[in-house]
Write an enzyme that holds these catalytic residues in place. Structure first.
Site, mmCIF file in Angstrom:
data_model
loop_
_atom_site.group_PDB
_atom_site.id
_atom_site.type_symbol
_atom_site.label_atom_id
_atom_site.label_comp_id
_atom_site.label_asym_id
_atom_site.label_seq_id
_atom_site.Cartn_x
_atom_site.Cartn_y
_atom_site.Cartn_z
ATOM 1 N N SER A 67 1.683 1.899 -16.404
ATOM 2 C CA SER A 67 2.217 3.450 -16.519
ATOM 3 C C SER A 67 1.198 4.412 -16.175
ATOM 4 C CB SER A 67 2.716 3.780 -17.769
ATOM 5 O OG SER A 67 3.180 4.878 -18.039
ATOM 6 N N LYS B 169 6.666 -2.680 -21.425
ATOM 7 C CA LYS B 169 6.661 -1.642 -20.392
ATOM 8 C C LYS B 169 8.079 -0.904 -20.278
ATOM 9 C CE LYS B 169 5.530 1.457 -17.005
ATOM 10 N NZ LYS B 169 6.646 1.880 -16.424
ATOM 11 N N GLU C 225 10.301 6.725 -22.958
ATOM 12 C CA GLU C 225 10.062 7.798 -22.363
ATOM 13 C C GLU C 225 11.170 8.532 -22.180
ATOM 14 O OE1 GLU C 225 7.780 6.905 -18.721
ATOM 15 O OE2 GLU C 225 9.538 7.773 -17.349
ATOM 16 N N TYR C 226 12.223 7.941 -21.774
ATOM 17 C CA TYR C 226 13.673 8.635 -21.749
ATOM 18 C C TYR C 226 13.992 9.575 -22.980
ATOM 19 C CZ TYR C 226 15.445 6.040 -17.511
ATOM 20 O OH TYR C 226 15.591 5.401 -16.094
ATOM 21 N N HIS D 281 39.583 -11.366 -41.956
ATOM 22 C CA HIS D 281 38.290 -11.879 -41.394
ATOM 23 C C HIS D 281 37.437 -12.018 -42.529
ATOM 24 C CE1 HIS D 281 38.999 -11.500 -37.150
ATOM 25 N NE2 HIS D 281 39.312 -10.219 -37.336
ATOM 26 N N HIS E 1 8.684 0.995 -23.330
ATOM 27 C CA HIS E 1 7.981 2.250 -23.137
ATOM 28 C C HIS E 1 8.677 3.263 -22.280
ATOM 29 C CE1 HIS E 1 5.800 4.657 -20.091
ATOM 30 N NE2 HIS E 1 4.821 4.778 -21.019
ATOM 31 N N ASN E 2 9.449 2.490 -21.322
ATOM 32 C CA ASN E 2 10.255 3.667 -20.283
ATOM 33 C C ASN E 2 11.365 4.157 -21.075
ATOM 34 O OD1 ASN E 2 8.474 3.182 -18.569
ATOM 35 N ND2 ASN E 2 9.881 2.764 -16.776
ATOM 36 N N LEU F 139 0.778 -1.348 -0.100
ATOM 37 C CA LEU F 139 0.023 -0.061 -0.089
ATOM 38 C C LEU F 139 0.810 1.245 -0.099
ATOM 39 C CD1 LEU F 139 -2.782 -1.128 2.286
ATOM 40 C CD2 LEU F 139 -2.977 -0.715 0.101
HETATM 41 C C1 6PG Z 1 5.505 5.163 -15.832
HETATM 42 C C2 6PG Z 1 6.722 5.718 -15.416
HETATM 43 C C3 6PG Z 1 7.344 5.161 -14.267
HETATM 44 C C4 6PG Z 1 8.342 5.811 -13.537
HETATM 45 C C5 6PG Z 1 9.924 5.235 -14.130
HETATM 46 C C6 6PG Z 1 10.795 6.435 -14.316
HETATM 47 O O1 6PG Z 1 5.248 4.775 -16.916
HETATM 48 O O2 6PG Z 1 4.605 5.500 -15.015
HETATM 49 O O3 6PG Z 1 7.782 5.270 -16.426
HETATM 50 O O4 6PG Z 1 7.409 3.758 -14.346
HETATM 51 O O5 6PG Z 1 8.477 6.961 -13.481
HETATM 52 O O6 6PG Z 1 10.193 4.419 -13.427
HETATM 53 O O7 6PG Z 1 11.809 6.260 -13.597
HETATM 54 P P1 6PG Z 1 13.152 6.885 -13.493
HETATM 55 O O8 6PG Z 1 13.276 8.287 -14.470
HETATM 56 O O9 6PG Z 1 13.432 7.200 -12.304
HETATM 57 O O10 6PG Z 1 13.990 5.822 -14.302
#
Ligand code: 6PG
Length: 473
Positions: free
Chosen positions: A129, A183, A190-191, A451, A186-187, A12
């Site tokens: 996410s 996922k 996101e980066y 090679h 996805h991250n 929780l």
């Molecule tokens: C999401 C995010 C979430 C988290 C990441 C980013 O999809 O909701 O990606 O999972 O914010 O872990 O983490 P860092 O930037 O700290 O690596």
């Protein structure tokens, strides 16, 4: 199903609490368990009248659930997941489903999937996410695991997920670790998105835009093709003032980026599969270099770059940076999709790339208007080899590549680091080069290591070796 709660959740912390409230709000009775009993009691007490069942031991928790049980873990990825499973699994019965909703490494999920399957249990690694707010109001959910678990999880997941155009942002991703894998990508994306936005910010800032002016630019972009959650929050973050000083808060935030590892996992997996994810790579490495603040400050005193301010037509710059951001973003997604396609083939996951883009349209951190275009691209051609091959993206890149180049050139000329813009453009230029200088590289390999090489004027697969001249040092 037998009597008892419809769903159980262990852990929780804020994400767990918000998910429980979301699930409960859809008409489900939820049993909850937390290692620290006071947290459970405080949570249940804070929400009187809700269909919540607080439990104080795992046996009590398990006994409170209807069968087959649906139990979601919201504990820290890594050892804590194994620790909970170790205690939980002996209490379960065949057919029960355990869902790991954390950011677990997909190979850990595969290991757990096999271990639980051997006991007749169903393990579902589900990427979730959307952060705390998404958990409460509607996340994007990427569940993997056995297909038989999906029919039992579907009513819960579809009711709590974000919705776009009436469609819930959840689908069964594939077997085993596929959900956590998607996922992870996805991250990684996101980066990439975050770094690209930061590079746009760096250029506008160098051209003299104030934080408020930049907030207005991002706000404007959020009304067009770049519309996305990350652009939206960027506008809001830039407009935020420090309460004590009135200074834009971003200017007071230390420029050292943190990271918890999912971006690095994406790089490792891409390297293992010989897939280029250079935009994500640049984004991860930009965070690493940013974190080496002391080293950068020392270097800034001794290493030279170009002098002088960035003098440009501001409106033209905004238009160019917009296009550089858009084009780089397309490349970043193309790379991420390429990685997922490669792993899907290797693992036999049968990932539905268009469907994945579609469930990323809402709830998740990378939610964006342009994901519709990706879904459309794969709907038009399910065998699409690469995102840039789709007519929409091909034409888009052809149209805006000149602006993209102008931005990278401007940044290089003025010494403004744009690693993700640059890496994306280099990928684009490599991809569209029918001939690369790898012919010389092959000559070098054959020179020092015998090679072998293939020739352009002979059939593929025929290998040649040359007796190169001797080198006298
Ligand atoms: C999401 C995010 C979430 C988290 C990441 C980013 O999809 O909701 O990606 O999972 O914010 O872990 O983490 P860092 O930037 O700290 O690596």
């Amino acid at each position: 199903m037998s009597e008892g709660s419809d769903y159980g959740l262990i852990g929780l912390a804020v994400m767990g609490q918000n998910l429980v409230l979301n699930i409960e709000s859809r008409g489900f009775r939820v049993s909850v368990y937390n290692r620290t009993a006071e947290v459970t009691d405080a949570f249940v007490a804070a929400h009187p009248g809700k269909r919540l069942v607080g439990t104080h031991s795992l046996p009590e928790f398990v006994a409170s659930l209807a069968r087959p049980r649906r139990i979601q873990l919201m504990v820290k990825a890594g050892a804590p997941v194994d620790a909970v499973l170790e205690q939980l699994v002996p209490l379960l019965e065949p057919g029960d489903i355990v869902i790991d909703g954390g950011n677990s490494l997909y190979s850990d999920t595969e290991r757990r999937d096999a271990a639980l399957a051997a006991r007749g249990l169903r393990f579902v690694g589900a990427g979730i996410s959307g952060g705390e707010e998404g958990a409460r109001k509607g996340p994007s959910i990427m569940p993997g695991g056995p297909a038989s678990s999906w029919e039992l999880l579907r009513p819960v997941f579809e009711s709590i997920a974000a919705r776009v155009d009436g469609q819930p942002c959840v689908m069964h991703i594939g077997p085993g670790g596929a959900g956590h894998y998607v996922k992870m990508v996805h991250n990684g994306i996101e980066y990439g998105d975050m770094q690209l936005i930061c590079e746009a910010y760096a250029l506008l800032q160098a051209a003299g835009f104030s934080a408020d002016e930049m907030a207005a630019v991002f706000d404007e972009w959020n009304r067009g093709e770049l519309q996305s959650y990350l652009i939206q929050i960027t506008a809001k973050a830039l407009a935020q003032k420090d309460e004590a000083t009135g200074v834009p808060l971003v200017e007071l935030i230390l420029d050292k980026a943190g990271q918890k590892g999912t971006g690095q996992w994406t790089l490792v997996n891409a390297a293992e599969n010989a897939v280029v994810v250079s935009t994500i790579n640049a984004a991860v490495e930009a965070r690493v270099l940013s974190s080496q603040k002391a080293q950068r400050v020392a270097a800034s005193r001794v290493l030279q770059g170009p002098q002088g301010p960035l003098r440009v037509d501001r409106a033209a710059l905004v238009a160019q940076v917009h296009d550089a951001l858009y084009a780089s973003k397309v490349i970043s997604y193309a790379q991420g999709l390429d990685l997922m396609r490669t792993m899907s083939e290797k693992k036999g996951w049968a990932l539905d790339l268009g469907g994945i883009a579609s469930i990323w349209r809402g709830g998740c951190i990378i939610r964006a208007r342009f994901l519709n275009r990706i879904t459309e691209a794969w709907a038009a051609d399910p065998a699409l080899p690469h995102l840039t091959a789709a007519p929409f993206f091909r034409e888009l890149l052809n149209r805006i590549q000149a602006h993209w180049r102008a931005v990278v050139a401007l940044a290089v000329t003025h010494g403004i680091p744009v690693p993700a813009f640059g890496a994306s453009l280099a990928y684009y230029d490599s991809l569209r080069s029918a001939r690369l200088p790898a012919n010389l590289l092959q000559a070098q390999r054959d020179f020092f290591g015998a090679h072998g090489y293939e020739r352009v004027d002979r059939p593929a697969g025929e290998v040649f070796h040359t007796r190169w001249p001797e080198v006298i040092d």
